[in-house]
Design an enzyme around this catalytic site. Structure first.
Site, short mmCIF file in Angstrom:
data_model
loop_
_atom_site.label_atom_id
_atom_site.label_comp_id
_atom_site.label_asym_id
_atom_site.label_seq_id
_atom_site.Cartn_x
_atom_site.Cartn_y
_atom_site.Cartn_z
N TYR A 11 -2.14 -4.94 -38.82
CA TYR A 11 -2.70 -3.74 -38.20
C TYR A 11 -2.84 -3.92 -36.69
O TYR A 11 -2.40 -3.07 -35.90
CB TYR A 11 -4.06 -3.43 -38.82
CG TYR A 11 -4.81 -2.30 -38.17
CD1 TYR A 11 -4.51 -0.98 -38.47
CD2 TYR A 11 -5.83 -2.55 -37.25
CE1 TYR A 11 -5.20 0.07 -37.87
CE2 TYR A 11 -6.53 -1.51 -36.65
CZ TYR A 11 -6.21 -0.21 -36.96
OH TYR A 11 -6.88 0.82 -36.35
N SER A 19 -6.44 0.38 -30.72
CA SER A 19 -7.61 -0.21 -31.36
C SER A 19 -8.06 -1.44 -30.59
O SER A 19 -7.23 -2.21 -30.09
CB SER A 19 -7.29 -0.61 -32.80
OG SER A 19 -8.35 -1.37 -33.37
#
Length: 253
Positions: free
Chosen positions: A158, A142
């Site tokens: 995350y 990501s």
């Protein structure tokens, strides 16, 4: 015929990657968690286009079941493709959850760890004996983990897991290189998927703000990322390894 394993292929980026890889004449073993219908739809779409696909269930957060999954992959390879190895692994399956550091529970943290970092690590380990020399691995990370993407409060856990996967990608590339296996990561920016319990559908008001921060003036679509994943498993990417490619349309540019 080459064969690819694509995790989390029942929707979004994983489903796009599976379809685009199949378009290259590569057989696909696609996995799903809760969305069995989405996996069946992807399998049917590949077969209707003249390809070959097998859908298998995989709970990425439960590494104790990875040996059983490996056995099912081996069986699918034998019965569908008359092979005992596959060529490409796309570690795409994931979850997303946001919370401030002060509010994050150990249970939430451990769940993110199991799915986003421990899962790809040990799934790749278990499947490595079935991976053909000269193949490839693509890890979906990501842009939240990138130092240049800008920080958003609530993404600490995350992003830490995704950053760990990006680092792991380089070490996989180093360790697997004697077998000619390429390992790369792709790091999507804001992309319209079902991640975080279909957050884009539930909170459409966030889309204009994200688009405004993106050079191309929109959020990403699954095919923006899936097409690149298909390129990375292709022979034209044979000289690329240990790279992390941001796919964000110029977010925060």
């Amino acid at each position: 015929m080459q064969v690819a394993v694509v995790t989390g292929a029942s929707s979004g980026i994983g489903q796009s990657a599976a379809l685009r890889i199949a378009e290259r004449g590569i057989g696909v073993i696609l996995t799903y968690g809760r969305n069995q219908q989405g996996a069946a739809d992807a399998e049917a779409a590949i077969e209707q286009a003249g390809g070959t696909a097998v859908a298998l269930h995989l709970g990425l957060g439960d590494s104790a079941r990875f040996d059983g999954f490996r056995d099912r992959v081996a069986e699918a390879l034998r019965t569908t493709w008359s092979r005992d190895t596959f060529d490409h692994l796309v570690n795409n399956a994931g979850i997303a959850q946001t919370s401030l550091i002060e509010d994050t529970t150990e249970e939430d943290f451990d769940r993110l760890t199991r799915v986003l970092l421990k899962g790809p690590y040990f799934l790749t380990q278990r499947l490595l004996p079935l991976t053909a020399d000269g193949g490839s691995v693509v890890n979906v990370s990501s842009s939240a983990a990138a130092a240049t993407s800008g920080l958003e409060a609530g993404y600490a856990a995350y992003a830490a897991m995704r950053g760990g996967l990006t680092v792991l990608t380089r070490y996989m590339a180093k360790e697997f290189s004697p077998r000619g296996i390429r390992v790369n990561a792709v790091s999507p920016g804001a992309t319209r998927t079902r991640l975080a319990d279909d957050a884009f559908t539930r909170f459409p008001e966030v889309v204009p703000a994200l688009a405004a921060k993106t050079a191309f003036g929109r959020v990403g679509e699954p095919d923006d990322v899936g097409s690149l994943i298909a390129t990375l498993v292709g022979d034209e990417s044979r000289w690329i390894t240990a790279q992390d490619i941001e796919v964000s349309g110029g977010y925060q540019l």
